[in-house]
Scaffold this active site. Structure first.
Site, PDB file in Angstrom:
ATOM      1  N   LEU A   1       0.816  -0.749  -0.099  1.00 18.62           N
ATOM      2  CA  LEU A   1       0.184  -0.299   0.444  1.00 18.62           C
ATOM      3  C   LEU A   1       1.079   1.094   0.195  1.00 18.62           C
ATOM      4  CD1 LEU A   1      -2.647  -0.799   3.403  1.00 18.62           C
ATOM      5  CD2 LEU A   1      -3.080  -0.823  -0.151  1.00 18.62           C
ATOM      6  N   ASP A   2       0.369   2.898  -0.213  1.00 18.31           N
ATOM      7  CA  ASP A   2       1.640   3.515  -1.149  1.00 18.31           C
ATOM      8  C   ASP A   2       1.479   4.306   1.023  1.00 18.31           C
ATOM      9  OD1 ASP A   2      -0.747   5.446  -1.127  1.00 18.31           O
ATOM     10  OD2 ASP A   2      -1.017   4.636  -3.401  1.00 18.31           O
ATOM     11  N   PHE A   3       2.627   5.189   0.305  1.00 21.22           N
ATOM     12  CA  PHE A   3       2.402   5.924   1.570  1.00 21.22           C
ATOM     13  C   PHE A   3       1.197   6.810   2.227  1.00 21.22           C
ATOM     14  CE2 PHE A   3       3.923   9.944   4.273  1.00 21.22           C
ATOM     15  CZ  PHE A   3       5.214   9.308   4.808  1.00 21.22           C
ATOM     16  N   ASN A   4       0.699   6.787   1.232  1.00 18.53           N
ATOM     17  CA  ASN A   4      -0.751   7.830   1.416  1.00 18.53           C
ATOM     18  C   ASN A   4      -2.136   6.944   1.795  1.00 18.53           C
ATOM     19  OD1 ASN A   4      -0.169  10.606   2.169  1.00 18.53           O
ATOM     20  ND2 ASN A   4       0.491  10.573   0.500  1.00 18.53           N
ATOM     21  N   THR A   5      -1.785   5.597   1.576  1.00 17.46           N
ATOM     22  CA  THR A   5      -2.389   4.528   1.721  1.00 17.46           C
ATOM     23  C   THR A   5      -2.487   4.091   2.761  1.00 17.46           C
ATOM     24  OG1 THR A   5      -3.424   4.414  -0.695  1.00 17.46           O
ATOM     25  CG2 THR A   5      -4.303   2.625   0.293  1.00 17.46           C
TER      26      THR A   5
END
Length: 245
Positions: A104-108
């Site tokens: 999952l990406d940094f902002n998810t």
């Protein structure tokens, strides 16, 4: 003793998935009985001394499967060159070495799996298995029917059309909406790019389901073990027939 390919051995040791292990081998980071090995066809047994970056590794006898509710602000990696917090920081009390299954990406935020079972990781992450993943997406703008239809039929991101998605409007207000989007691809920042392509600005993104497993009421930043039934369920849904149910 069972003989196996080196990349499978590394996966069983929890070093990385088989695909990632292949890269580690070709980079020259692996030695067998003191000799550097770069050939993917190399076979070993548990009697061999296998080292990665000079450190010996052995297949883990205890398989572990974990679900984390990932917060925003953590990168999905074991270590980060920019010294940002990683998801591994949230597993400080896990006494067996595990690795993220997918990312999952940094902002998810939301559901993220971990394991030391390389075969499990391979089956869950390989694109051919088309494992369903569901996201809740907070967007600005009205959830217009034509935008929803475009998301469902597929939109072009990074020069390639996405596979059909399942999209529902969970909540709708004057200037924002919450969408539930289910996809089976795992392209980089896919859901964000899909929404942006049809005119939505993403304010928040959370994964709630993966392969039939639900995040449920797991608190933010906390983890739990998967049950045996949950492991069997996600493996069944990641069947070799392309995930057809």
């Amino acid at each position: 003793m069972e003989e196996m390919r080196l990349q499978k051995y590394l996966a069983l040791a929890g070093v990385a998935s088989r695909r990632a292990a292949e890269q580690i081998i070709t980079e020259g980071r692996v030695s067998v009985n003191g000799t550097k090995v770069t050939e993917l066809g190399t076979k070993v047994t548990e009697a061999d001394e296998v080292c990665v970056d000079g450190a010996p590794v052995k297949p883990e006898s205890k398989k572990m499967y974990i679900m984390l509710n990932k917060p925003v602000g953590y990168v999905t990696t074991v270590s980060d060159e920019q010294d940002r917090p990683t998801v591994m920081d949230l597993l400080g009390d896990v006494n067996v070495r595990v690795y993220p299954v997918g990312r999952l990406d940094f902002n998810t935020e939301g559901l993220l799996l971990f394991s030391n079972d390389g075969d499990f990781t391979y089956k869950i992450t390989h694109p051919k298995h088309k494992l369903d993943k569901t996201y809740e997406v907070l967007v600005t703008g009205k959830a217009k029917a034509n935008a929803i239809r475009l998301l469902e039929s597929g939109v072009v991101i990074d020069g390639r059309k996405t596979a059909p998605a399942k999209v529902t409007v969970a909540e709708a207000g004057k200037g924002s909406a919450i969408l539930t989007i289910t996809i089976h691809e795992g392209r980089n920042r896919q859901v964000r790019k899909m929404c942006q392509t049809v005119g939505f600005k993403v304010l928040g993104l959370r994964r709630t389901f993966e392969g039939g497993l639900s995040l449920g009421n797991l608190p933010m930043g906390k983890w739990r073990h998967l049950s045996e039934a949950e492991v069997k369920l996600i493996l069944k849904n990641a069947s070799a027939d392309g995930g057809k149910k």
